[in-house]
Design a protein around this motif. Sequence first.
Motif, PDB file in Angstrom:
ATOM      1  N   HIS A 119     -14.584   7.169   6.713  1.00  0.00           N
ATOM      2  CA  HIS A 119     -13.361   6.390   6.873  1.00  0.00           C
ATOM      3  C   HIS A 119     -13.567   5.309   7.936  1.00  0.00           C
ATOM      4  O   HIS A 119     -14.537   5.346   8.680  1.00  0.00           O
ATOM      5  CB  HIS A 119     -12.188   7.287   7.315  1.00  0.00           C
ATOM      6  CG  HIS A 119     -11.708   8.199   6.254  1.00  0.00           C
ATOM      7  ND1 HIS A 119     -12.348   9.373   5.940  1.00  0.00           N
ATOM      8  CD2 HIS A 119     -10.645   8.114   5.421  1.00  0.00           C
ATOM      9  CE1 HIS A 119     -11.698   9.971   4.955  1.00  0.00           C
ATOM     10  NE2 HIS A 119     -10.666   9.226   4.625  1.00  0.00           N
ATOM     11  N   GLY A 120     -12.611   4.408   7.994  1.00  0.00           N
ATOM     12  CA  GLY A 120     -12.652   3.375   9.015  1.00  0.00           C
ATOM     13  C   GLY A 120     -11.253   2.964   9.425  1.00  0.00           C
ATOM     14  O   GLY A 120     -10.321   3.016   8.615  1.00  0.00           O
ATOM     15  N   PHE A 121     -11.118   2.585  10.681  1.00  0.00           N
ATOM     16  CA  PHE A 121      -9.855   2.080  11.218  1.00  0.00           C
ATOM     17  C   PHE A 121      -9.838   0.558  11.124  1.00  0.00           C
ATOM     18  O   PHE A 121     -10.706  -0.101  11.696  1.00  0.00           O
ATOM     19  CB  PHE A 121      -9.671   2.496  12.680  1.00  0.00           C
ATOM     20  CG  PHE A 121      -9.380   3.942  12.872  1.00  0.00           C
ATOM     21  CD1 PHE A 121      -8.084   4.434  12.680  1.00  0.00           C
ATOM     22  CD2 PHE A 121     -10.374   4.827  13.260  1.00  0.00           C
ATOM     23  CE1 PHE A 121      -7.805   5.775  12.869  1.00  0.00           C
ATOM     24  CE2 PHE A 121     -10.096   6.167  13.458  1.00  0.00           C
ATOM     25  CZ  PHE A 121      -8.814   6.640  13.253  1.00  0.00           C
ATOM     26  N   PHE A 122      -8.856   0.021  10.410  1.00  0.00           N
ATOM     27  CA  PHE A 122      -8.629  -1.420  10.338  1.00  0.00           C
ATOM     28  C   PHE A 122      -7.457  -1.685  11.273  1.00  0.00           C
ATOM     29  O   PHE A 122      -6.322  -1.324  10.983  1.00  0.00           O
ATOM     30  CB  PHE A 122      -8.291  -1.833   8.900  1.00  0.00           C
ATOM     31  CG  PHE A 122      -8.250  -3.319   8.680  1.00  0.00           C
ATOM     32  CD1 PHE A 122      -9.370  -3.992   8.227  1.00  0.00           C
ATOM     33  CD2 PHE A 122      -7.090  -4.041   8.917  1.00  0.00           C
ATOM     34  CE1 PHE A 122      -9.339  -5.362   8.012  1.00  0.00           C
ATOM     35  CE2 PHE A 122      -7.046  -5.404   8.712  1.00  0.00           C
ATOM     36  CZ  PHE A 122      -8.174  -6.074   8.257  1.00  0.00           C
ATOM     37  N   ILE A 123      -7.751  -2.279  12.417  1.00  0.00           N
ATOM     38  CA  ILE A 123      -6.776  -2.414  13.497  1.00  0.00           C
ATOM     39  C   ILE A 123      -6.476  -3.897  13.690  1.00  0.00           C
ATOM     40  O   ILE A 123      -7.399  -4.681  13.912  1.00  0.00           O
ATOM     41  CB  ILE A 123      -7.327  -1.801  14.796  1.00  0.00           C
ATOM     42  CG1 ILE A 123      -7.708  -0.335  14.557  1.00  0.00           C
ATOM     43  CG2 ILE A 123      -6.330  -1.951  15.938  1.00  0.00           C
ATOM     44  CD1 ILE A 123      -8.517   0.290  15.669  1.00  0.00           C
ATOM     45  N   HIS A 124      -5.189  -4.260  13.584  1.00  0.00           N
ATOM     46  CA  HIS A 124      -4.868  -5.682  13.703  1.00  0.00           C
ATOM     47  C   HIS A 124      -3.522  -5.912  14.374  1.00  0.00           C
ATOM     48  O   HIS A 124      -2.660  -5.047  14.400  1.00  0.00           O
ATOM     49  CB  HIS A 124      -4.906  -6.354  12.325  1.00  0.00           C
ATOM     50  CG  HIS A 124      -3.736  -6.031  11.466  1.00  0.00           C
ATOM     51  ND1 HIS A 124      -2.576  -6.763  11.485  1.00  0.00           N
ATOM     52  CD2 HIS A 124      -3.542  -5.055  10.561  1.00  0.00           C
ATOM     53  CE1 HIS A 124      -1.716  -6.250  10.623  1.00  0.00           C
ATOM     54  NE2 HIS A 124      -2.283  -5.217  10.054  1.00  0.00           N
ATOM     55  N   SER A 125      -3.378  -7.129  14.896  1.00  0.00           N
ATOM     56  CA  SER A 125      -2.171  -7.510  15.629  1.00  0.00           C
ATOM     57  C   SER A 125      -1.255  -8.417  14.808  1.00  0.00           C
ATOM     58  O   SER A 125      -0.313  -8.981  15.347  1.00  0.00           O
ATOM     59  CB  SER A 125      -2.571  -8.228  16.930  1.00  0.00           C
ATOM     60  OG  SER A 125      -3.317  -9.396  16.624  1.00  0.00           O
ATOM     61  N   GLY A 126      -1.521  -8.546  13.521  1.00  0.00           N
ATOM     62  CA  GLY A 126      -0.702  -9.412  12.674  1.00  0.00           C
ATOM     63  C   GLY A 126       0.361  -8.640  11.915  1.00  0.00           C
ATOM     64  O   GLY A 126       0.806  -7.579  12.328  1.00  0.00           O
ATOM     65  N   LYS A 127       0.735  -9.194  10.772  1.00  0.00           N
ATOM     66  CA  LYS A 127       1.723  -8.560   9.895  1.00  0.00           C
ATOM     67  C   LYS A 127       1.009  -8.065   8.652  1.00  0.00           C
ATOM     68  O   LYS A 127       0.072  -8.694   8.171  1.00  0.00           O
ATOM     69  CB  LYS A 127       2.812  -9.562   9.532  1.00  0.00           C
ATOM     70  CG  LYS A 127       3.612 -10.011  10.728  1.00  0.00           C
ATOM     71  CD  LYS A 127       4.629 -11.057  10.356  1.00  0.00           C
ATOM     72  CE  LYS A 127       5.338 -11.498  11.628  1.00  0.00           C
ATOM     73  NZ  LYS A 127       5.745 -12.877  11.589  1.00  0.00           N
ATOM     74  N   THR A 128       1.466  -6.941   8.126  1.00  0.00           N
ATOM     75  CA  THR A 128       0.876  -6.373   6.923  1.00  0.00           C
ATOM     76  C   THR A 128       1.811  -6.658   5.759  1.00  0.00           C
ATOM     77  O   THR A 128       2.843  -6.011   5.610  1.00  0.00           O
ATOM     78  CB  THR A 128       0.661  -4.847   7.072  1.00  0.00           C
ATOM     79  OG1 THR A 128      -0.030  -4.607   8.297  1.00  0.00           O
ATOM     80  CG2 THR A 128      -0.137  -4.299   5.917  1.00  0.00           C
ATOM     81  N   GLY A 129       1.445  -7.639   4.953  1.00  0.00           N
ATOM     82  CA  GLY A 129       2.254  -8.010   3.796  1.00  0.00           C
ATOM     83  C   GLY A 129       2.053  -7.062   2.624  1.00  0.00           C
ATOM     84  O   GLY A 129       1.268  -6.111   2.689  1.00  0.00           O
ATOM     85  N   LYS A 130       2.733  -7.355   1.546  1.00  0.00           N
ATOM     86  CA  LYS A 130       2.732  -6.488   0.360  1.00  0.00           C
ATOM     87  C   LYS A 130       1.322  -6.287  -0.212  1.00  0.00           C
ATOM     88  O   LYS A 130       0.921  -5.149  -0.487  1.00  0.00           O
ATOM     89  CB  LYS A 130       3.653  -7.078  -0.704  1.00  0.00           C
ATOM     90  CG  LYS A 130       3.790  -6.223  -1.937  1.00  0.00           C
ATOM     91  CD  LYS A 130       4.747  -6.845  -2.957  1.00  0.00           C
ATOM     92  CE  LYS A 130       4.938  -5.905  -4.114  1.00  0.00           C
ATOM     93  NZ  LYS A 130       4.449  -6.421  -5.349  1.00  0.00           N
TER      94      LYS A 130
END
Length: 175
Positions: A119-130
Amino acid sequence: MHHTQFTVTKARQWLDTIRPITLNAPRIEWLPKVIGSFRRQHEFIAEEIILHCFRDAGWSAEKLGGYTRDGGIDGICAIDELFFLIQVKRYQGNINALDVEAFARVIADYARKHPKVSHGFFIHSGKTGKLAKEAVNHYRDVILISGNHFVDFILTPALGLEQVLERKIRRDAAA
């Protein structure tokens, strides 16, 4: 800027500064401040901030290779012999579903050579759209940390990770 003690130290200083600011203020006040401040950090320092958060949660975490040409892997973390790749993005707007798909391929390729990683962690400071949410739901090996969970992970890493992993377990059980 290269992977040096400077970037590691700056990341720790940022965490030591941002965490106390949020203690007595309402969430609505500090949530945008935490995300905005993180976005302003140099990308190498941002990656080190996330690695520090995993360590603060009691996990082992390290940078794999350098900061550039890393093949989409910003780090690796582990707990109880479970290994996870890490990708960090300082998005301003919506994340791109293609970035999630690309990271899922990186995880699969890495796992073929290193079976303990699945597995992997996708870490972000933006918005998660549809479309990005659909990509995360499709690629079960990608664990998303964003929005409120991102801020919780920054401020209280162990609790933030616990919430993210519980959400992942519920999501997988429902599938």
